[in-house]
Design a protein around this motif. Structure first.
Motif, short mmCIF file in Angstrom:
data_model
loop_
_atom_site.label_atom_id
_atom_site.label_comp_id
_atom_site.label_asym_id
_atom_site.label_seq_id
_atom_site.Cartn_x
_atom_site.Cartn_y
_atom_site.Cartn_z
N VAL A 10 89.41 -20.55 -53.33
CA VAL A 10 88.27 -20.55 -54.24
C VAL A 10 87.06 -21.07 -53.47
O VAL A 10 87.02 -22.22 -53.03
N LEU A 11 86.07 -20.20 -53.30
CA LEU A 11 84.88 -20.52 -52.52
C LEU A 11 83.71 -20.83 -53.45
O LEU A 11 83.56 -20.21 -54.50
N THR A 12 82.88 -21.76 -53.01
CA THR A 12 81.65 -22.12 -53.72
C THR A 12 80.54 -22.26 -52.70
O THR A 12 80.79 -22.39 -51.50
N ALA A 13 79.29 -22.27 -53.17
CA ALA A 13 78.15 -22.47 -52.29
C ALA A 13 77.54 -23.85 -52.45
O ALA A 13 77.12 -24.47 -51.48
N LEU A 14 77.48 -24.35 -53.69
CA LEU A 14 76.73 -25.57 -54.02
C LEU A 14 77.68 -26.69 -54.43
O LEU A 14 78.77 -26.44 -54.95
#
Length: 279
Positions: A10-14
């Motif tokens: 699970v990837l996120t940016a912020l």
């Protein structure tokens, strides 16, 4: 945690997006790649998955490079990019969630004397994950979901009267949200081969001049939490592929198709420089 459990990345940016996902992951421990990239991996109760979460920072190029690195490192079976986005349609409200049936890269094209001619690239959301999302959203209370395309570009759109906004309406008219990283992650997933991937975005603003007011009101926190809840619901529906490690070895202890219990288990990972300890 058993080594045989398949991994979903699970990837996120912020940070706000990362924190929203991490709130659902239990017994997380930090794994450190030899190049310094860090993820946390733990268990998602009620599922057959171990979940690795990463905060990549902003931008499609950054997302593509780090996604390739982490996929090569952890060999996940599925990938979700989870976070916030601006809404592009009048019927999309702040707090709604858009599940990306398709992701457009909006900046490709040719500039000519007669104007800009778009040369779009696009990636379809994984059929298996989109179907899981359709099923999950039917039963998920408190979330208004849309299964629609998402536009992606290295720009924060805060003017719905701009040339870019007009171009998106003309060329990507079916897009319901705009964000910055989905195309990079989707392209990396495509290049990796057999990897189910899906972009899930909570709407935090209307991609107009009022964006700063929406952000100041706490809309990003709300949108990130809604997107994370949808991601979790999708993973409760999604199942490992036949032939994966968990499928070959049969159900894990405590897993009956709906629930899984890891009490008494140990957790190991393919990691250089693992760090542990109380959080």
């Amino acid at each position: 945690m058993p080594d045989t459990l398949p991994t979903v990345l699970v990837l996120t940016a912020l940070p706000v997006e990362y924190d929203a996902v991490r709130a659902h992951v239990e017994d997380a421990e930090e794994l450190v790649h030899e190049d310094g990239t860090r993820v946390e991996r733990g268990r998602l109760a009620g599922t057959p998955w171990s979940v690795a979460i990463a905060e990549l920072g902003e931008g499609a190029v950054n997302a593509a490079a780090l996604t390739m690195q982490i996929v090569s490192w952890l060999r996940p079976e599925a990938l979700l990019f989870v976070g916030v986005a601006g809404g592009l349609k009048d019927d999309v409200e702040i707090g709604d969630v858009v599940v990306g049936t398709k992701v457009y890269a909006i900046h490709g094209g040719k500039e000519t004397p007669s104007g800009f001619h778009a040369r779009p690239e696009s990636w379809q959301g994984s059929h298996r994950l989109v179907q899981a999302a359709r099923s999950a959203l039917r039963d998920l209370e408190g979330v208004r979901g849309h299964r629609k395309p998402i536009a992606c570009g290295d720009v924060v759109l805060a003017d719905d009267r701009s040339e870019l906004a007009d171009r998106i309406r003309r060329t990507y008219n079916d897009a319901y949200a705009i964000e910055m990283e989905g195309s990079g992650a989707s392209h990396a997933a495509h290049l990796s081969g057999r990897l189910d991937a899906l972009v899930i975005r909570g709407i935090s603003d209307r991609a107009n001049a009022d964006k700063h007011r929406a952000d100041a009101s706490g809309s990003q926190e709300r949108a990130a939490a809604q997107a994370a809840s949808v991601a979790v619901a999708v993973l409760r529906k999604h199942r490992p592929r036949a032939g994966s490690s968990s499928a070959k070895e049969g159900p894990q202890p405590g897993y009956d198709g709906d629930h899984i219990d890891f009490r008494g288990s140990t957790f190991h990972g393919p990691v250089t420089g693992k760090t542990t300890g109380p959080r």
